[in-house]
Design a protein around this motif. Structure first.
Motif, PDB file in Angstrom:
ATOM      1  N   LEU A 108       1.678   6.032  -3.049  1.00  0.00           N
ATOM      2  CA  LEU A 108       2.574   7.034  -3.618  1.00  0.00           C
ATOM      3  C   LEU A 108       2.396   7.124  -5.133  1.00  0.00           C
ATOM      4  O   LEU A 108       2.405   8.217  -5.718  1.00  0.00           O
ATOM      5  CB  LEU A 108       4.028   6.706  -3.273  1.00  0.00           C
ATOM      6  CG  LEU A 108       5.077   7.745  -3.672  1.00  0.00           C
ATOM      7  CD1 LEU A 108       4.770   9.101  -3.035  1.00  0.00           C
ATOM      8  CD2 LEU A 108       6.473   7.275  -3.293  1.00  0.00           C
ATOM      9  N   SER A 109       2.205   5.980  -5.770  1.00  0.00           N
ATOM     10  CA  SER A 109       1.976   5.955  -7.210  1.00  0.00           C
ATOM     11  C   SER A 109       0.680   6.687  -7.559  1.00  0.00           C
ATOM     12  O   SER A 109       0.625   7.441  -8.543  1.00  0.00           O
ATOM     13  CB  SER A 109       1.909   4.504  -7.700  1.00  0.00           C
ATOM     14  OG  SER A 109       1.589   4.452  -9.069  1.00  0.00           O
ATOM     15  N   MET A 110      -0.352   6.487  -6.748  1.00  0.00           N
ATOM     16  CA  MET A 110      -1.629   7.169  -6.993  1.00  0.00           C
ATOM     17  C   MET A 110      -1.495   8.674  -6.782  1.00  0.00           C
ATOM     18  O   MET A 110      -2.112   9.464  -7.505  1.00  0.00           O
ATOM     19  CB  MET A 110      -2.700   6.606  -6.067  1.00  0.00           C
ATOM     20  CG  MET A 110      -3.261   5.261  -6.503  1.00  0.00           C
ATOM     21  SD  MET A 110      -4.019   5.285  -8.158  1.00  0.00           S
ATOM     22  CE  MET A 110      -5.393   6.425  -7.904  1.00  0.00           C
ATOM     23  N   VAL A 111      -0.707   9.075  -5.800  1.00  0.00           N
ATOM     24  CA  VAL A 111      -0.474  10.506  -5.577  1.00  0.00           C
ATOM     25  C   VAL A 111       0.128  11.134  -6.822  1.00  0.00           C
ATOM     26  O   VAL A 111      -0.327  12.183  -7.297  1.00  0.00           O
ATOM     27  CB  VAL A 111       0.445  10.731  -4.358  1.00  0.00           C
ATOM     28  CG1 VAL A 111       0.952  12.177  -4.313  1.00  0.00           C
ATOM     29  CG2 VAL A 111      -0.296  10.415  -3.065  1.00  0.00           C
ATOM     30  N   HIS A 112       1.160  10.504  -7.371  1.00  0.00           N
ATOM     31  CA  HIS A 112       1.814  11.043  -8.563  1.00  0.00           C
ATOM     32  C   HIS A 112       0.844  11.096  -9.750  1.00  0.00           C
ATOM     33  O   HIS A 112       0.824  12.071 -10.509  1.00  0.00           O
ATOM     34  CB  HIS A 112       3.023  10.182  -8.919  1.00  0.00           C
ATOM     35  CG  HIS A 112       4.138  10.320  -7.934  1.00  0.00           C
ATOM     36  ND1 HIS A 112       5.073   9.323  -7.713  1.00  0.00           N
ATOM     37  CD2 HIS A 112       4.471  11.318  -7.078  1.00  0.00           C
ATOM     38  CE1 HIS A 112       5.934   9.720  -6.789  1.00  0.00           C
ATOM     39  NE2 HIS A 112       5.574  10.919  -6.387  1.00  0.00           N
ATOM     40  N   ARG A 113       0.040  10.056  -9.881  1.00  0.00           N
ATOM     41  CA  ARG A 113      -0.903  10.023 -11.008  1.00  0.00           C
ATOM     42  C   ARG A 113      -1.952  11.111 -10.867  1.00  0.00           C
ATOM     43  O   ARG A 113      -2.280  11.816 -11.829  1.00  0.00           O
ATOM     44  CB  ARG A 113      -1.588   8.664 -11.054  1.00  0.00           C
ATOM     45  CG  ARG A 113      -2.429   8.596 -12.310  1.00  0.00           C
ATOM     46  CD  ARG A 113      -3.343   7.422 -12.386  1.00  0.00           C
ATOM     47  NE  ARG A 113      -4.363   7.763 -13.381  1.00  0.00           N
ATOM     48  CZ  ARG A 113      -5.586   7.318 -13.329  1.00  0.00           C
ATOM     49  NH1 ARG A 113      -5.958   6.539 -12.376  1.00  0.00           N
ATOM     50  NH2 ARG A 113      -6.450   7.649 -14.249  1.00  0.00           N
ATOM     51  N   LEU A 114      -2.499  11.280  -9.670  1.00  0.00           N
ATOM     52  CA  LEU A 114      -3.546  12.278  -9.465  1.00  0.00           C
ATOM     53  C   LEU A 114      -2.998  13.702  -9.550  1.00  0.00           C
ATOM     54  O   LEU A 114      -3.707  14.623  -9.959  1.00  0.00           O
ATOM     55  CB  LEU A 114      -4.224  12.035  -8.119  1.00  0.00           C
ATOM     56  CG  LEU A 114      -5.070  10.759  -8.060  1.00  0.00           C
ATOM     57  CD1 LEU A 114      -5.473  10.425  -6.634  1.00  0.00           C
ATOM     58  CD2 LEU A 114      -6.310  10.895  -8.943  1.00  0.00           C
ATOM     59  N   PRO A 116     -13.242  18.872  -6.448  1.00  0.00           N
ATOM     60  CA  PRO A 116     -13.007  18.321  -5.107  1.00  0.00           C
ATOM     61  C   PRO A 116     -12.958  16.796  -5.065  1.00  0.00           C
ATOM     62  O   PRO A 116     -12.231  16.223  -4.241  1.00  0.00           O
ATOM     63  CB  PRO A 116     -14.196  18.858  -4.299  1.00  0.00           C
ATOM     64  CG  PRO A 116     -14.552  20.131  -4.970  1.00  0.00           C
ATOM     65  CD  PRO A 116     -14.348  19.854  -6.433  1.00  0.00           C
ATOM     66  N   GLU A 117     -13.726  16.119  -5.934  1.00  0.00           N
ATOM     67  CA  GLU A 117     -13.703  14.652  -5.936  1.00  0.00           C
ATOM     68  C   GLU A 117     -12.329  14.127  -6.349  1.00  0.00           C
ATOM     69  O   GLU A 117     -11.841  13.136  -5.794  1.00  0.00           O
ATOM     70  CB  GLU A 117     -14.779  14.116  -6.893  1.00  0.00           C
ATOM     71  CG  GLU A 117     -16.201  14.293  -6.407  1.00  0.00           C
ATOM     72  CD  GLU A 117     -16.551  13.390  -5.239  1.00  0.00           C
ATOM     73  OE1 GLU A 117     -15.768  12.476  -4.921  1.00  0.00           O
ATOM     74  OE2 GLU A 117     -17.623  13.595  -4.639  1.00  0.00           O
ATOM     75  N   ILE A 118     -11.698  14.802  -7.311  1.00  0.00           N
ATOM     76  CA  ILE A 118     -10.354  14.391  -7.740  1.00  0.00           C
ATOM     77  C   ILE A 118      -9.324  14.765  -6.684  1.00  0.00           C
ATOM     78  O   ILE A 118      -8.495  13.942  -6.286  1.00  0.00           O
ATOM     79  CB  ILE A 118      -9.990  15.052  -9.085  1.00  0.00           C
ATOM     80  CG1 ILE A 118     -10.989  14.638 -10.173  1.00  0.00           C
ATOM     81  CG2 ILE A 118      -8.563  14.671  -9.508  1.00  0.00           C
ATOM     82  CD1 ILE A 118     -10.795  15.355 -11.493  1.00  0.00           C
ATOM     83  N   PHE A 155      -4.886   9.515  -0.658  1.00  0.00           N
ATOM     84  CA  PHE A 155      -3.742   8.623  -0.856  1.00  0.00           C
ATOM     85  C   PHE A 155      -2.457   9.214  -0.270  1.00  0.00           C
ATOM     86  O   PHE A 155      -1.594   8.475   0.213  1.00  0.00           O
ATOM     87  CB  PHE A 155      -3.571   8.294  -2.339  1.00  0.00           C
ATOM     88  CG  PHE A 155      -4.513   7.237  -2.820  1.00  0.00           C
ATOM     89  CD1 PHE A 155      -4.317   5.912  -2.463  1.00  0.00           C
ATOM     90  CD2 PHE A 155      -5.606   7.562  -3.608  1.00  0.00           C
ATOM     91  CE1 PHE A 155      -5.200   4.924  -2.883  1.00  0.00           C
ATOM     92  CE2 PHE A 155      -6.495   6.586  -4.037  1.00  0.00           C
ATOM     93  CZ  PHE A 155      -6.296   5.269  -3.676  1.00  0.00           C
ATOM     94  N   TYR A 156      -2.341  10.533  -0.316  1.00  0.00           N
ATOM     95  CA  TYR A 156      -1.167  11.148   0.297  1.00  0.00           C
ATOM     96  C   TYR A 156      -1.182  10.927   1.805  1.00  0.00           C
ATOM     97  O   TYR A 156      -0.146  10.622   2.417  1.00  0.00           O
ATOM     98  CB  TYR A 156      -1.131  12.644  -0.002  1.00  0.00           C
ATOM     99  CG  TYR A 156       0.035  13.351   0.656  1.00  0.00           C
ATOM    100  CD1 TYR A 156       1.346  13.091   0.256  1.00  0.00           C
ATOM    101  CD2 TYR A 156      -0.174  14.251   1.698  1.00  0.00           C
ATOM    102  CE1 TYR A 156       2.418  13.720   0.868  1.00  0.00           C
ATOM    103  CE2 TYR A 156       0.894  14.888   2.314  1.00  0.00           C
ATOM    104  CZ  TYR A 156       2.185  14.627   1.890  1.00  0.00           C
ATOM    105  OH  TYR A 156       3.250  15.243   2.505  1.00  0.00           O
ATOM    106  N   ILE A 205       0.817  -1.214   0.000  1.00  0.00           N
ATOM    107  CA  ILE A 205       0.000   0.000   0.000  1.00  0.00           C
ATOM    108  C   ILE A 205       0.852   1.266   0.000  1.00  0.00           C
ATOM    109  O   ILE A 205       0.439   2.293  -0.544  1.00  0.00           O
ATOM    110  CB  ILE A 205      -0.975   0.009   1.208  1.00  0.00           C
ATOM    111  CG1 ILE A 205      -1.914   1.217   1.123  1.00  0.00           C
ATOM    112  CG2 ILE A 205      -0.214  -0.021   2.526  1.00  0.00           C
ATOM    113  CD1 ILE A 205      -2.701   1.319  -0.152  1.00  0.00           C
ATOM    114  N   ILE A 206       2.034   1.234   0.592  1.00  0.00           N
ATOM    115  CA  ILE A 206       2.881   2.426   0.608  1.00  0.00           C
ATOM    116  C   ILE A 206       3.298   2.794  -0.812  1.00  0.00           C
ATOM    117  O   ILE A 206       3.156   3.952  -1.243  1.00  0.00           O
ATOM    118  CB  ILE A 206       4.116   2.221   1.506  1.00  0.00           C
ATOM    119  CG1 ILE A 206       3.699   2.134   2.972  1.00  0.00           C
ATOM    120  CG2 ILE A 206       5.128   3.363   1.317  1.00  0.00           C
ATOM    121  CD1 ILE A 206       4.845   1.870   3.935  1.00  0.00           C
TER     122      ILE A 206
END
Length: 281
Positions: free
Chosen positions: A31-37, A68-70, A77-78, A26-27
């Motif tokens: 982090l990958s989701m943070v970068h993508r978003l 706000p949803e995005i 995730f952050y 999950i870590i």
């Protein structure tokens, strides 16, 4: 703009649905989701810079609901990344106290922003023109110093507050499930202690047992793959009476080794050696 953002949100939800929020990776995943978003929001920011909303209602929809949803999922995730990387090593009681402190922080946020929270959750629209139209913010209404730090072409100041509310509600669910799983692990450990009257002790290096644990989870051969790395580590720690400490740090070190699976090779070599010796008898 509305249809385009809706498609973006739909794809984000599909991607999130495929994530195991309580998995051993999950870590890295968060982090990958943070970068993508971050990339999604950056691209959206560029488009909004030159986009003219056809009417005030569409602009309110974008800043009250869509953006706000995005942003909420980015914040979510952050926060997961921060919580999991800073989670202390120790007993389940130590981890439980840590999670409860994080839950207390969420309660503090909601209490501090109770008026705006009630306005948003009641679906009120009375002050939408001040909250969610750029350049209309009235500092006498639900003031928030954060609005001074935002791009005035991509924020009204209060879209961030809405995102924070959504993210914190998601986070509350995440943390409460973490507590439930923690209690479940406690029960498993208690049962194991009763079952193993004559304890086995692992006398090799901790790193070896950690490598074995990650291998078992990665194989998918336990519970049809429905098992978390933490559950396996707790299981191995209990039956072998050993504190595995920060097993994730050991996993990172394992990936950086020249021979990533040294212990598994060691097991293979010794098993083959035993078989060959048996053949010679």
């Amino acid at each position: 703009m509305k249809e385009e953002v809706d498609k973006i949100l739909e794809q984000i939800e599909v991607d999130i649905s495929e994530i195991d929020l309580y998995g051993y990776d999950i870590i890295e995943t968060s982090l990958s989701m943070v970068h993508r978003l971050q990339t999604v929001l950056y691209d959206l920011r560029i488009k909004v810079q030159t986009y003219v909303f056809p009417n005030k209602e569409d602009e309110i929809l974008f800043f009250k609901t869509q953006k706000p949803e995005i942003l909420a999922r980015l914040l979510f995730f952050y926060k997961i990344y921060r919580i999991e990387t800073q989670c202390p090593n120790g007993s389940n009681e130590v981890i439980r106290n840590y999670i409860n402190r994080e839950l207390d922080n969420l309660t503090y946020f909601f209490n501090r922003n109770l008026d705006f929270y009630q306005y948003y959750r009641s679906r009120s629209t009375m002050y939408d023109e001040y909250y969610f139209v750029r350049g209309k913010a009235d500092l006498r209404l639900c003031t928030d110093s954060a609005q001074f730090d935002k791009d005035p072409n991509f924020s009204t100041g209060y879209d961030y507050k809405v995102a924070k509310i959504i993210a914190n509600e998601m986070l509350r669910i995440y943390l409460n499930k973490r507590l439930v799983k923690l209690e479940s692990n406690n029960q498993i450990e208690d049962n194991l202690q009763r079952c193993f009257k004559y304890p086995f002790r692992f006398t090799g290096k901790k790193a070896y047992l950690i490598e074995l644990g990650y291998s078992l989870v990665s194989s998918g051969d336990i519970n049809n793959g429905n098992v978390e790395i933490k559950e396996i580590m707790n299981f191995l720690s209990t039956i072998f009476h050993i504190d595995l400490g920060d097993y994730y740090a050991s996993y990172i070190a394992m990936k950086e080794r020249k021979d990533r699976t040294a212990y598994l090779h060691h097991l293979i070599d010794n098993l083959v050696k035993r078989m060959n010796e048996d053949d010679m008898k």
